[in-house]
Motif scaffolding. Structure first.
Motif, PDB file in Angstrom:
ATOM      1  N   GLU A  75      46.978 -39.441 -17.238  1.00  0.00           N
ATOM      2  CA  GLU A  75      45.626 -39.866 -17.591  1.00  0.00           C
ATOM      3  C   GLU A  75      44.579 -39.070 -16.822  1.00  0.00           C
ATOM      4  OE1 GLU A  75      44.836 -44.074 -17.244  1.00  0.00           O
ATOM      5  OE2 GLU A  75      42.847 -43.808 -18.120  1.00  0.00           O
ATOM      6  N   ASP A  92      50.704 -42.795 -16.533  1.00  0.00           N
ATOM      7  CA  ASP A  92      49.463 -43.569 -16.373  1.00  0.00           C
ATOM      8  C   ASP A  92      49.530 -44.168 -14.970  1.00  0.00           C
ATOM      9  OD1 ASP A  92      47.247 -45.124 -16.448  1.00  0.00           O
ATOM     10  OD2 ASP A  92      47.637 -45.967 -18.424  1.00  0.00           O
ATOM     11  N   ASP A  95      47.568 -48.460 -14.925  1.00  0.00           N
ATOM     12  CA  ASP A  95      47.155 -48.989 -16.224  1.00  0.00           C
ATOM     13  C   ASP A  95      46.645 -50.406 -15.977  1.00  0.00           C
ATOM     14  OD1 ASP A  95      46.897 -48.931 -19.132  1.00  0.00           O
ATOM     15  OD2 ASP A  95      48.370 -50.536 -19.046  1.00  0.00           O
ATOM     16  N   TRP A 218      49.537 -42.163 -22.926  1.00  0.00           N
ATOM     17  CA  TRP A 218      50.028 -42.571 -21.606  1.00  0.00           C
ATOM     18  C   TRP A 218      50.013 -44.089 -21.427  1.00  0.00           C
ATOM     19  CZ3 TRP A 218      45.771 -39.008 -21.725  1.00  0.00           C
ATOM     20  CH2 TRP A 218      44.505 -39.605 -21.660  1.00  0.00           C
ATOM     21  N   ASP A 219      49.201 -44.798 -22.217  1.00  0.00           N
ATOM     22  CA  ASP A 219      49.194 -46.271 -22.131  1.00  0.00           C
ATOM     23  C   ASP A 219      50.478 -46.860 -22.727  1.00  0.00           C
ATOM     24  OD1 ASP A 219      46.450 -46.569 -21.183  1.00  0.00           O
ATOM     25  OD2 ASP A 219      45.812 -45.995 -23.203  1.00  0.00           O
TER      26      ASP A 219
END
Ligand code: IPD
Ligand code: CA
Length: 266
Positions: A75, A92, A95, A218-219
């Motif tokens: 990210e 990430d 998150d 990436w989430d």
């Protein structure tokens, strides 16, 4: 299932590396949580923290120390991910950054390895919940080493479905229209603020579905392996520039109906 390109032994190496990277980054954020107000940049609906940057560097170092020739994108990377890389790691670092920033415990570090554009290994580590979700292609989805599976909920009207509100735009019409349609159809909608944990909640049967538009690869990359290997279904419904996606994950039983709710909103 065995994999021609990645025999199970090699997948286990990737999985171990993903877990070590997620644990190292997540533990750093947890130990340094007194610094959660150190903001590098802020927009109307989002913050970027110094710890986001530090945690990404920590995860990257773990991966690089074992797989020097693999590509890594996170990210906080900027630029473009190398889509043609034989193995692409997607990180990430935190998150649920806004949750973390405010002291809510719903945040995690998410690390995935992709081959040919498809996630093959995923780890989501949530330090404050003391939960570590892991899975790899062909293997079982685990939480803290124990197998997990999706819920048995068969009717959308009995379902809890998590979603999120677009953080990039002030025009919230799509998110709010979806939320309204969802609230009418399900038992309860939820907005909990961490896409990766929302997907893991589907994997462990605590929630029955998750949908969000405008999140990033990436989430969802690590979560997608975990929910699939827990017996659920996941798919990218839309791809934009810069790894932006609309992502749907369910227990499988309510998948088609929830997809219909999404499509009828657009
Ligand atoms: C965010 C969280 C949130 C989702 C946002 C994401 P971040 O990630 O996953 O649940 O609604 O779209 O951007 O910024 O906290 O890493
Ligand atoms: Ca995120």
């Amino acid at each position: 299932m065995t994999d021609a390109i990645f025999p199970s032994l090699e997948l286990q190496d990737l999985l171990r590396c993903a877990e070590d990277a997620a644990r190292a980054a997540g533990s750093h954020a947890f130990e340094q949580r007194h610094r959660r107000k150190e903001v590098v940049r802020a927009t109307a609906h989002d913050v970027k923290l110094r710890l986001d940057l530090e945690c990404q560097a920590i995860a990257e170092n773990v991966i690089r120390s074992r797989f020097a020739n693999h590509s890594i994108f996170g990210e906080e990377s900027g630029g473009k991910a190398d889509a043609n890389a034989a193995v692409l790691w997607i990180i990430d670092p935190i998150d649920g950054t806004v949750n973390f920033h405010h002291g809510l415990p719903l945040w995690c570090c998410s690390v995935a390895a992709l081959s040919g554009g498809k996630p093959i290994v995923g780890v989501v580590f949530a330090p404050e919940l003391q939960e570590c979700y892991t899975a790899c292609r062909g293997g079982k989805a685990l939480c803290n080493g124990k197998p997990i599976s999706v819920s048995e909920t068969r009717r959308i009207q009995d379902a809890i479905v998590a979603t999120g509100i677009d953080r990039k735009t002030r025009d919230l019409s799509e998110s709010t229209r979806f939320l309204k349609n969802l609230a009418i159809r399900v038992q309860r909608p939820r907005i909990m603020g961490s896409a990766a944990l929302d997907i893991c909640n589907v994997a462990s049967g605590r929630a029955d579905g998750y949908y969000e538009s405008g999140i990033y690869l990436w989430d969802a990359a690590a979560g997608s392996v975990i929910v699939d290997r827990a017996g659920g279904r996941s798919e990218i419904l839309w791809r934009g520039d810069d790894l932006q996606i609309a992502f749907l994950a369910t227990n499988g039983h309510i998948h088609d109906e929830l997809r219909q709710v999404v499509l009828s909103t657009q």
